[in-house]
Design an enzyme around this catalytic site. Structure first.
Site, mmCIF file in Angstrom:
data_model
loop_
_atom_site.group_PDB
_atom_site.id
_atom_site.type_symbol
_atom_site.label_atom_id
_atom_site.label_comp_id
_atom_site.label_asym_id
_atom_site.label_seq_id
_atom_site.Cartn_x
_atom_site.Cartn_y
_atom_site.Cartn_z
ATOM 1 N N GLY A 46 15.324 -10.056 0.786
ATOM 2 C CA GLY A 46 14.022 -10.065 1.443
ATOM 3 C C GLY A 46 12.937 -10.441 0.458
ATOM 4 O O GLY A 46 13.103 -10.254 -0.757
ATOM 5 N N GLN A 51 4.611 -11.144 -3.106
ATOM 6 C CA GLN A 51 5.521 -11.240 -4.254
ATOM 7 C C GLN A 51 5.525 -12.622 -4.893
ATOM 8 O O GLN A 51 6.008 -12.789 -6.005
ATOM 9 C CB GLN A 51 6.953 -10.880 -3.837
ATOM 10 C CG GLN A 51 7.118 -9.427 -3.442
ATOM 11 C CD GLN A 51 8.558 -9.123 -3.115
ATOM 12 O OE1 GLN A 51 8.984 -9.284 -1.981
ATOM 13 N NE2 GLN A 51 9.331 -8.711 -4.112
ATOM 14 N N CYS A 93 14.127 -4.168 -5.953
ATOM 15 C CA CYS A 93 13.067 -5.088 -5.539
ATOM 16 C C CYS A 93 12.957 -6.201 -6.582
ATOM 17 O O CYS A 93 12.977 -5.929 -7.782
ATOM 18 C CB CYS A 93 11.751 -4.320 -5.445
ATOM 19 S SG CYS A 93 10.349 -5.354 -5.010
ATOM 20 N N LEU A 94 12.822 -7.426 -6.116
ATOM 21 C CA LEU A 94 12.717 -8.555 -7.051
ATOM 22 C C LEU A 94 11.461 -8.445 -7.912
ATOM 23 O O LEU A 94 11.402 -9.036 -8.983
ATOM 24 C CB LEU A 94 12.711 -9.881 -6.274
ATOM 25 C CG LEU A 94 14.016 -10.217 -5.539
ATOM 26 C CD1 LEU A 94 13.846 -11.473 -4.697
ATOM 27 C CD2 LEU A 94 15.173 -10.386 -6.517
ATOM 28 N N HIS A 135 10.898 -2.243 3.920
ATOM 29 C CA HIS A 135 10.569 -2.516 2.511
ATOM 30 C C HIS A 135 9.588 -3.686 2.400
ATOM 31 O O HIS A 135 8.605 -3.618 1.659
ATOM 32 C CB HIS A 135 11.879 -2.794 1.754
ATOM 33 C CG HIS A 135 11.724 -3.164 0.312
ATOM 34 N ND1 HIS A 135 12.263 -2.418 -0.711
ATOM 35 C CD2 HIS A 135 11.114 -4.215 -0.293
ATOM 36 C CE1 HIS A 135 11.962 -2.986 -1.874
ATOM 37 N NE2 HIS A 135 11.273 -4.091 -1.648
ATOM 38 N N GLU A 136 9.842 -4.756 3.165
ATOM 39 C CA GLU A 136 8.982 -5.949 3.065
ATOM 40 C C GLU A 136 7.604 -5.707 3.702
ATOM 41 O O GLU A 136 6.589 -6.163 3.182
ATOM 42 C CB GLU A 136 9.654 -7.172 3.700
ATOM 43 C CG GLU A 136 10.985 -7.593 3.076
ATOM 44 C CD GLU A 136 10.982 -7.629 1.569
ATOM 45 O OE1 GLU A 136 9.954 -7.954 0.948
ATOM 46 O OE2 GLU A 136 12.040 -7.301 0.984
ATOM 47 N N HIS A 139 5.356 -4.055 1.340
ATOM 48 C CA HIS A 139 4.725 -4.981 0.383
ATOM 49 C C HIS A 139 3.406 -5.519 0.932
ATOM 50 O O HIS A 139 2.449 -5.720 0.192
ATOM 51 C CB HIS A 139 5.643 -6.171 0.084
ATOM 52 C CG HIS A 139 6.658 -5.918 -0.989
ATOM 53 N ND1 HIS A 139 6.313 -5.553 -2.275
ATOM 54 C CD2 HIS A 139 8.012 -6.007 -0.988
ATOM 55 C CE1 HIS A 139 7.417 -5.417 -3.013
ATOM 56 N NE2 HIS A 139 8.467 -5.686 -2.247
HETATM 57 NI NI NI Z 1 10.484 -5.663 -2.793
#
Ligand code: NI
Length: 167
Positions: A46, A51, A93-94, A135-136, A139
């Site tokens: 995701g 991000q 998380c990236l 989660h997204e 963000h």
């Molecule tokens: Ni994330």
């Protein structure tokens, strides 16, 4: 298409509430496709627009297995309209590379948003798919998964992360 640079915590763009998208135009479509490419390349399941430095309400995700056909999803202006139950699952998380932690979130979710053609999309999800959506969307509201941990566990994870970034 292009691979975009992924912003990492504590970049300010990750802490801001992202803006609603007013027009789903070619630039948004291009960004969504670049985000998918960036996510697959990372690899991740995701990615939210903040991000990659764009403070707008756009998320992409795909929880299909590597051996399966890809199932990319793009949601513009996603809103969580219902949740049910509770589940603890390990997340990463990236934007917080190298850190993983168990996070408690709703087990099931309903999300509404728009696709790139401006059609309303309603999705019901559970398991990993529900998890990635929650989660997204977090963000977009300026939260990373660490913000969902208890104070003590958050501080421990942050300390470990900041140490790993410095070295
Ligand atoms: Ni994330």
């Amino acid at each position: 298409m292009a691979i975009l640079q992924i912003r990492t915590y504590p970049d300010e763009v990750l802490k801001k509430r992202a803006c609603e998208i007013e027009n789903i135009d070619g630039a948004i479509a291009r960004l969504a496709k670049d985000m998918l490419e960036t996510m697959y390349e990372a690899p991740g399941i995701g990615l939210a627009a903040p991000q990659v430095g764009e403070s707008i309400r756009l998320i992409v995700f795909d929880v299909s297995h590597k051996e399966e056909k890809p199932e990319p999803h793009i949601l513009v202006n996603p809103v969580i309209t219902a949740t049910e139950g509770e589940e603890v699952m390990e997340e990463g998380c990236l934007s917080v590379p190298g850190i993983y932690a168990k996070v408690k979130r709703p087990a099931k979710v309903e999300v509404k948003g728009y696709d790139l053609d401006g059609n309303e999309v309603v999705m019901q999800a559970e398991g990993l798919l529900a998890r990635v959506i929650l989660h997204e969307v977090d963000h977009l509201d300026g939260y990373v998964f660490l913000d969902r941990l208890s104070r003590v566990r958050r501080q421990m994870a942050l300390k470990k992360y900041l140490k790993s970034v410095k070295s």
